[in-house]
Design a protein around this motif. Structure first.
Motif, PDB file in Angstrom:
ATOM      1  N   TRP A 977      69.091  -3.424  19.369  1.00 45.19           N
ATOM      2  CA  TRP A 977      69.049  -2.017  19.601  1.00 45.19           C
ATOM      3  C   TRP A 977      67.432  -1.589  19.627  1.00 45.19           C
ATOM      4  O   TRP A 977      67.127  -0.670  20.280  1.00 45.19           O
ATOM      5  N   ASP A 978      66.924  -1.797  18.318  1.00 45.30           N
ATOM      6  CA  ASP A 978      65.681  -1.493  17.911  1.00 45.30           C
ATOM      7  C   ASP A 978      64.704  -1.866  19.250  1.00 45.30           C
ATOM      8  O   ASP A 978      63.657  -1.218  19.381  1.00 45.30           O
ATOM      9  N   LEU A 980      65.012  -1.714  22.373  1.00 46.21           N
ATOM     10  CA  LEU A 980      64.787  -0.591  23.486  1.00 46.21           C
ATOM     11  C   LEU A 980      63.564   0.305  23.343  1.00 46.21           C
ATOM     12  O   LEU A 980      62.754   0.478  24.080  1.00 46.21           O
ATOM     13  N   CYS A1000      67.954  -6.395  28.307  1.00 44.89           N
ATOM     14  CA  CYS A1000      69.012  -7.058  27.414  1.00 44.89           C
ATOM     15  C   CYS A1000      68.670  -8.014  26.502  1.00 44.89           C
ATOM     16  O   CYS A1000      69.370  -8.433  25.792  1.00 44.89           O
ATOM     17  N   GLU A1007      74.829  -7.454  23.741  1.00 43.82           N
ATOM     18  CA  GLU A1007      76.078  -6.649  23.384  1.00 43.82           C
ATOM     19  C   GLU A1007      76.140  -5.893  24.701  1.00 43.82           C
ATOM     20  O   GLU A1007      75.274  -5.363  25.347  1.00 43.82           O
ATOM     21  N   GLU A1009      77.497  -2.533  25.299  1.00 45.41           N
ATOM     22  CA  GLU A1009      76.764  -1.270  25.437  1.00 45.41           C
ATOM     23  C   GLU A1009      75.274  -1.253  25.336  1.00 45.41           C
ATOM     24  O   GLU A1009      74.782  -0.481  26.130  1.00 45.41           O
ATOM     25  N   MET A1010      74.891  -2.195  24.645  1.00 49.59           N
ATOM     26  CA  MET A1010      73.289  -2.266  24.567  1.00 49.59           C
ATOM     27  C   MET A1010      72.580  -2.713  25.902  1.00 49.59           C
ATOM     28  O   MET A1010      71.593  -2.247  26.293  1.00 49.59           O
ATOM     29  N   ARG A1013      72.798   0.164  28.235  1.00 46.23           N
ATOM     30  CA  ARG A1013      71.873   1.332  28.073  1.00 46.23           C
ATOM     31  C   ARG A1013      70.342   0.822  28.356  1.00 46.23           C
ATOM     32  O   ARG A1013      69.486   1.344  28.818  1.00 46.23           O
ATOM     33  N   TRP A1014      70.073  -0.769  28.190  1.00 49.94           N
ATOM     34  CA  TRP A1014      69.044  -1.455  28.560  1.00 49.94           C
ATOM     35  C   TRP A1014      68.798  -1.365  29.982  1.00 49.94           C
ATOM     36  O   TRP A1014      67.801  -1.259  30.627  1.00 49.94           O
ATOM     37  N   LEU A1109      69.062   5.406  23.217  1.00 47.58           N
ATOM     38  CA  LEU A1109      68.397   4.002  22.480  1.00 47.58           C
ATOM     39  C   LEU A1109      69.267   3.767  21.282  1.00 47.58           C
ATOM     40  O   LEU A1109      68.714   2.806  20.387  1.00 47.58           O
ATOM     41  N   GLU A1110      70.389   4.299  21.242  1.00 51.32           N
ATOM     42  CA  GLU A1110      71.275   4.047  19.726  1.00 51.32           C
ATOM     43  C   GLU A1110      72.468   3.768  20.112  1.00 51.32           C
ATOM     44  O   GLU A1110      73.308   4.201  21.312  1.00 51.32           O
ATOM     45  N   LEU A1111      73.236   2.888  19.471  1.00 51.32           N
ATOM     46  CA  LEU A1111      74.718   2.506  19.748  1.00 51.32           C
ATOM     47  C   LEU A1111      75.637   3.592  19.578  1.00 51.32           C
ATOM     48  O   LEU A1111      75.274   4.542  18.747  1.00 51.32           O
TER      49      LEU A1111
END
Length: 1299
Positions: A977-978, A980, A1000, A1007, A1009-1010, A1013-1014, A1109-1111
């Motif tokens: 996540w970081d 992104l 990704c 993952e 959801e990540m 978002r990516w 940018l966060e879960l």
């Protein structure tokens, strides 16, 4: 009394009558008139020369040399003040400026009058002689007159009293204060009078006397100097809150006269001089105003103040003061007078200093038993030393050290083996432990270099720099280079260069061509900067003229120029600094709290403080008022940079020269444009390269790629480019085709027939262990393209991806074992050589058109060049390895990843020899960071020559100007996540490239959801590619579930819709140097909130992206600077200006907004750009508060080669909307290929008043299309897809609103 002929008529009248007559103005005697002529006019010209004086025939007797009466009568020196003067009158008398008037204009005229009597003790009647003085005027005149050499308040009979005690208590206080200031400075003024008497210098001094090279001073007559050092800037107008002339400060270092900074008068000390304070029986003091070189000088003349002929009889004291290197010397050049009051200097005020400490006093060379006290004001930079007791007429030396605050300490021992008290003091530095994290224990207190022969001219400056004689001169890593030369060149009004080098021996300099004027084009009037070369310690100061802000000040301790260790530090104007790559950062703004970052290209995946693939020693800094500047150090040697909270930064590099370029902006965008103008604008990419791209390291065969392609098409997900990593090669050998990919050529042809494009990877390393013919190596040997050791000419062998032939690779072994057992020896092409470029292009040509097996030709459209740091899987070379320890592990080893292994870690030996295009030899030590740069241009040229089209190159290793030929991805990141947010920050550092991160993540399993978002974020990277490594799960859009497919399709359709806007931005970057991905501060630098924002970004000036940018986040807090903002999806004004706003962000949504005042061209999306380019074009018009908007569209065929304009179908369309009228103001579309069709126009923010009619002008005809207007959303939508309107025929659109 009267007489007849020969008798004299005496008429007696009162002085009052006389003055009344004198005060009459412009009186003309009856019967007479005045005329003008070319000759000089006299008052009462018509009355003749005897008007108000004697008959001209009166007889006089010349002097007989009798003594001056005042001195004869009084027995003392005395004084005479005379009204009438002639040249040489000043030998005996002072002068007042006559019977002036109590009027405001007389204040300035008194300054001018004093300038005309520079050789006299002169002054005007303070507060005026005639007429009643007005309170404020008299206050201001008392302030001014306190600094006349002859300071007298005097007025006439019949007017009101104007002496200081005749007004009120406030007037008394003001008068007392200003006259105390005068009396404080009387020793200085008395010394000036002595120098005027003995040398003829001026006391009251126009600024031009000291600063004649500054032409502004030639016209200044409302300020004046006393002597060379004391500047007076009085108020000369009623109700004025500022000193006259704006308080002109010439280009020298100045300081406030006193700590109180009295508002009633601006008195300024010119730095570099010493003053002395006293009343004749009171203790003396010194004011030391340091100049930019930390030096000052002064004199004191002293006698009994009244006896005749003390100078002629040599009965006086003359003290000379000089300050340099924190040392005050008091020397006595004349000591024939002894003051009866035993006066002492008991206070020394030092202006413009850092905090002094350890004050010692020596009397005639012998230490004195004194304990001076020091007080210091860090804001004013003023130190006061008391309890000093220096007797007047005695010689003294006063020395002090400078207390260095923690944040000012420059690390004296940053070496790899760490500092200790012993090795610190061996360098002449101070060892002092600190409890504060990051503060160096070993720091400088002395400077090492002296400066001489400083010369300035209209186009630059020069100076000689030499190493001081010192036991510590050779205490730093490697051999000192001495002497040095400094050249400063004012290339342009907004750009200058300064270079420090060895004038006697050629040293390596970066062979990257820059766009520098052959002759400087700047002018003194137009230059945005002033430059000052400073001493003690040596430094260069660059000041922004418009604000006075110092943007570069390297007058810090620690400057060093050794053969393999060069160090320079500079203060920064603020803590807002952005730049220095390529390394991973947690924020866009650099953290200045004691951090050191290495800069050296390395095969290093992104990681905190790990030097990575590229080298960019460039930064942009913001000043406190929002002005921006940029600084490039053109140096390609291994280096590191330390930031400290002063704020300051220190460069340490291991070779070359110091070659700096400074850009004055003053906006962030202008800084970027000036930078790219120097290094070269970014490449113009083909349109298709803006489409979505897919890649994976680990495709098993061409069938896997074919299946992926078919799945993407079936899912209707927009997609333009398919890659193949090294999988397509046989045993990872360049220019070969694996049997597993035998069907790849046919697959490429099939995809290209559908409008797709293909990019292949190439690594630079070429296997030398082949048992079968391998033309790439054999022809490389014939053309002598490989990097070799010096002297014996052996190839520097490394190991990278190619495997030995005819071996089975056991992938279960550890990495080091696999490298040792299976990896072939490889040679590295030297891309600097002209022969290498030809060889490389030939190999690429035969990859594209295989001469032996045409069916194996790979019809690629672009090249991806990897591993070009250059990377090797062994350190330096295979056994026996490197030969020059001092190069591979230099005397100073920068703070780099695997520092302990030296510079050859994971790359070539530093002694490897390369050959520049001009035939000169150069060590890899110097050009390592240029390896990827040197490969990029020949690769780009090869792609264009082979394909006949524009093509694209994506490179991993970069250097300033690499963007002229290639784009860049942010390397082998991780599925986390970081990453992104770090990808946004990384894109900001590569504003000059078509840039993006591996969507990704490359390493580890993504993952769900990540990756969602990516995909949403990455859809707005300029370079948008999903890519991961072998052994991880698939992460392409069709590898998840139907929801993921839908989300990916939707966000990529949005990207494709906006490609005309993005392509236009790429064109403007190519032609003007503007940024594509844009930090908010680039557009809203006056809003300081934007200076810290790095989780949102703009595309160009108008399109704001606010990703999650966060879960588990289902909303996002976004900042909206002061402008009008519209929701991209609805066209509705969100009513947010200069504020944070929390926005809903469900998993299938990314927040996008459009800035009012801009027009976004767009096009209907399709499966790829070949198809989308045939769709209808539209405009999204977002009105600002004034109802206006503007935008640009660049259009061509998207692929043809041409510089700077493309050959086929260029359309440059600049649109402006104003007052309900949309107008094309420049349309250069050439028809003949696929004409653009106008389909849609949306206008946002049209207001709530209903729109009743819309008309469009097309080729001189007016069309009235159907439209939809929603007063609630205030959106006007027009669909003309049924009107067959070619965009090149469209002229304007008008709409009418009625109540």
């Amino acid at each position: 009394m009267e007489s007849d002929t020969g008798r004299v008529k005496l008429v007696l009248r009162s002085r009052a009558q006389y003055l009344e007559e004198r005060s009459g103005r412009n009186r003309i005697r009856a019967g007479f008139h005045l005329t003008s002529s070319s000759s000089s006019d006299l008052e009462s010209r018509e009355r003749g020369l005897s008007s108000k004086t004697l008959c001209m025939e009166s007889e006089q007797i010349l002097p007989d040399g009798s003594p001056v009466a005042v001195q004869e009568v009084t027995g003392q020196r005395g004084v005479v003040i005379t009204r009438s003067t002639f040249p040489s009158s000043g030998r005996w008398a002072g002068h007042w400026l006559g019977d002036n008037t109590a009027a405001w204009d007389q204040l300035k005229k008194s300054i001018i009058g004093s300038f005309y009597f520079l050789l006299f003790q002169t002054g005007a009647d303070i507060c005026g002689f005639f007429e009643d003085a007005e309170y404020e005027m008299c206050v201001r005149w008392m302030q001014l007159g306190a600094f006349y050499p002859f300071s007298r308040n005097h007025n006439t009979i019949g007017t009101r009293r104007q002496d200081p005690v005749s007004w009120d208590a406030a007037f008394v206080n003001i008068s007392r204060n200003i006259l105390q200031t005068r009396y404080t400075l009387l020793p200085y003024l008395y010394t000036l009078m002595h120098k005027a008497h003995t040398e003829g210098v001026t006391v009251v001094r126009p600024l031009l006397h000291e600063f004649v090279s500054d032409q502004v001073t030639w016209d200044i007559d409302s300020q004046f100097l006393l002597g060379p050092a004391f500047l007076v800037s009085p108020v000369l107008e009623l109700v004025s809150m500022e000193a006259s002339d704006g308080g002109r400060i010439p280009a020298v270092r100045l300081g406030e006269k006193d700590e109180e900074k009295r508002p009633e008068l601006v008195g300024v000390l010119r730095h570099g001089f010493s003053f002395y304070l006293c009343l004749r029986k009171n203790p003396l003091g010194l004011i030391i105003a340091l100049d930019e070189n930390k030096e000052a000088k002064g004199e004191l003349f002293w006698d009994d103040g009244q006896t005749k002929d003390t100078v002629a009889n040599k009965v006086y004291l003359l003290c000379e003061f000089s300050v340099t290197q924190n040392r005050l010397e008091v020397n006595i050049s004349q000591s024939t007078y002894k003051d009866p009051n035993n006066l002492v200097f008991n206070e020394i005020k030092i202006v413009g200093t850092e905090e002094p400490g350890n004050v010692t006093v020596k009397h005639n060379g012998v230490p004195s038993q004194t304990s001076p006290t020091v007080t210091y004001d860090s804001n004013l930079k003023v130190a006061i030393i008391t309890d000093i007791n220096l007797f007047l007429g005695e010689a003294y030396t006063v020395e002090w050290s400078i207390k260095i605050r923690d944040e000012e300490k420059i690390d004296c021992y940053p070496d790899e083996n760490g500092a200790s008290a012993e090795n610190c003091t061996a360098r002449g530095c101070i060892w002092e432990a600190s409890n504060s994290s990051g503060v160096p224990f070993c720091y400088f207190v002395n400077d090492l270099y002296s400066v001489s022969d400083v010369q300035y001219n209209s186009h630059g400056a020069t100076a000689d720099i030499s190493l001081k004689s010192s036991v510590y001169a050779s205490a730093f890593p490697s051999t000192p280079v001495n002497p040095l030369r400094l050249d400063v060149t004012y290339h342009k009004n907004e750009m200058l260069q300064f270079k420090i080098y060895d004038p006697n021996n050629n040293r390596y300099e970066v062979p990257v061509p820059l766009n520098i004027p052959s002759v400087p084009s700047s002018t003194p009037e137009g230059q945005l900067y002033d430059v000052l070369i400073k001493k003690n310690p040596f430094g260069i100061e660059i000041r922004r003229k418009s604000t006075g802000t110092i943007i570069w000040d390297s007058q810090l301790l620690g400057f060093t120029f050794n053969d393999m260790f060069i160090r320079i530090s500079t203060r920064l104007p603020s803590k807002y600094l952005y730049g220095f790559g390529e390394t991973e950062h947690r924020s866009y703004k650099r953290d200045l709290e004691w951090h050191t970052w290495g800069i050296f290209s390395r095969d290093q995946p992104p990681g905190y403080k790990k030097n990575s693939y590229g080298v960019h020693p460039y930064y942009m800094g913001l000043e406190e008022d929002g002005s921006a500047h940029g600084v490039l150090l053109l140096n390609s040697n291994a280096m590191d940079v330390t930031f400290q909270p002063l704020p300051a930064l220190t460069y340490r590099t291991t070779g070359g020269v110091l070659d700096f370029y400074v850009f004055l902006g003053p906006t962030p965008e202008l800084v970027t444009q000036q930078y790219t103008e120097l290094i070269g604008r970014p490449v113009m990419v083909p349109y298709w390269s803006l489409g979505f791209q897919l890649c994976r390291y680990g495709y098993q065969n061409d069938s896997e790629i074919a299946s992926l392609y078919d799945e993407m098409v079936a899912a209707q997900i927009p997609y333009d480019v398919q890659y193949s990593d090294i999988d397509y090669m046989e045993r990872q050998l360049d220019f070969t085709l694996s049997p597993k990919f035998a069907g790849f050529p046919a697959l490429i042809n099939r995809m290209k027939a559908d409008g797709m494009r293909v990019i292949l990877i190439l690594d630079p390393a070429i296997s030398g262990n082949e048992t079968q013919p391998y033309p790439a190596f054999t022809r490389g040997m014939e053309d002598d393209v490989f990097i070799k050791y010096p002297n014996d000419g052996d190839i520097v062998w490394g190991k990278v991806w190619p495997d030995f032939p005819d071996v089975f690779v056991n992938g279960s072994l550890d990495w080091d074992s696999q490298v040792e057992l299976y990896r072939a020896y490889v040679a590295f092409p030297d891309f600097f050589r002209n022969s290498t470029a030809k060889w490389w292009k030939r190999e690429i040509e035969e990859l594209y058109n295989s001469p032996q097996n045409p069916e194996r030709s790979l019809k690629f459209d672009g090249m991806w060049i990897d591993m070009n740091e250059p990377s090797s899987f062994v350190n330096g070379a295979v056994s026996p390895g490197c030969r020059e320890a001092s190069l591979n592990h230099p005397p100073y080893m920068p703070h780099l990843e695997s520092r302990e292994r030296g510079l050859s870690s994971k790359t070539l030996c530093m002694e490897s020899q390369q050959i520049l295009p001009d035939g000169s030899l150069v060590q890899h030590y110097n050009v390592h960071n240029l390896y990827g740069w040197s490969q990029t241009r020949p690769t780009y040229e090869a792609v264009q020559e082979v394909t006949g089209q524009r093509g694209v190159v994506i490179t991993r290793s970069t250097f300033p100007s690499s963007g002229r030929w290639a784009g860049h991805w942010l390397g082998d990141n991780t599925a986390a996540w970081d990453q992104l947010k770090k990808s946004i920050i990384g894109s900001f550092y590569f504003l000059l490239f078509q840039t993006g991160a591996d969507i990704c993540g490359f390493f580890e399993d993504a993952e769900y959801e990540m990756c969602v978002r990516w995909m949403q974020l990455g859809a707005f990277y300029p370079f948008s590619r999903n890519h991961n490594t072998i052994g991880t799960r698939r992460q392409d859009p069709v590898s998840w579930d139907a929801a993921f497919v839908n989300i990916s399709r939707n966000v990529l359709q949005t990207r494709y819709t906006l490609l005309p806007y993005l392509y236009t931005l790429m064109h403007k970057a190519h032609t003007e140097g503007v940024t594509v991905v844009r930090p908010l501060l680039h557009e809203f630098v006056s809003d300081q909130v934007t200076w810290d924002i790095d989780s949102q970004f703009l595309l160009g000036p108008a399109f704001l992206v606010s990703p999650v940018l966060e879960l588990n986040a289902r909303n996002v807090t976004a900042y909206f600077p002061r402008a009008r903002w519209y929701d991209y999806y609805t066209g509705v004004d969100i009513n947010a200006r200069g504020e944070w706003k929390t926005l809903p962000a469900p998993l299938d949504h990314i927040n996008l907004h459009v800035r009012g005042g801009y027009i976004l061209p767009w096009q209907e999306p399709a499966l790829n750009t070949h198809l989308s380019r045939q769709k209808f074009m539209g405009f999204k018009i977002a009105l600002d508060d004034e109802g206006t908007a503007e935008g640009w569209l660049f259009w061509d065929d998207g692929q043809s080669i041409g510089e700077p304009a493309f050959t086929f179908s260029p359309l440059k369309q600049f649109c402006i909307l104003k007052y309900n009228h949309f107008h094309i103001i420049f349309n250069n579309y050439i028809t003949g290929t696929n004409p653009l069709k106008l389909g849609y126009i949306e206008i946002w923010g049209v207001g709530s008043v209903p729109i009743t009619s819309v008309s469009i002008s097309v080729s001189g005809m007016v069309i009235t299309p159907s439209f939809n207007n929603d007063p609630t959303t205030q959106v006007l939508s027009i669909d003309v897809t049924d009107r067959n309107i070619s965009l090149h025929n469209f002229t304007s659109l008008t709409w009418i609103s009625t109540l």
